[in-house]
Design a protein around this motif. Sequence first.
Motif: not given
Length: 130
Positions: A74-90
């Motif tokens: 659950d926490l990992l998913t939130r971090v990945i979501e931040y990375r892909t939406t905010v940092l734009k790193i797929s």
Amino acid sequence: MAEYSSLLSDLSENITNEDLEQLKSACKEDIPEDQSNNITSSKEWFSYLEKNDKLAHDNLSYIEHIFEISRRPDLLTRVIEYRTTVLKISEDDEIDTKLTRIPSAKKYKDIIRQPSEDEIIKLAPPPKKV
């Protein structure tokens, strides 16, 4: 930077004291025991990681790894979501840049493949019993 603060705040709200002990245990090699004992909240934990260059708004690999080995998808998913939406790193970009960790199956993508005929070790049949 506001998104990063929001991410840490969101993560903190979802980390109980019991979770915190597990997370601190998962990174015991990077946090000396005396310092670990002084960390009593997830905010203090994040702050410690930031001060020791384990965490930054554009470097989340360490906590992704910790959440992964602590079995907190659950926490990992939130971090990945931040990375892909905010940092734009797929995830595909990440494989190339190695900026952060990704879920287990994908990080071993290049390793998981069928071996070629040359790589297969042929074993002799077991000896027959007399």
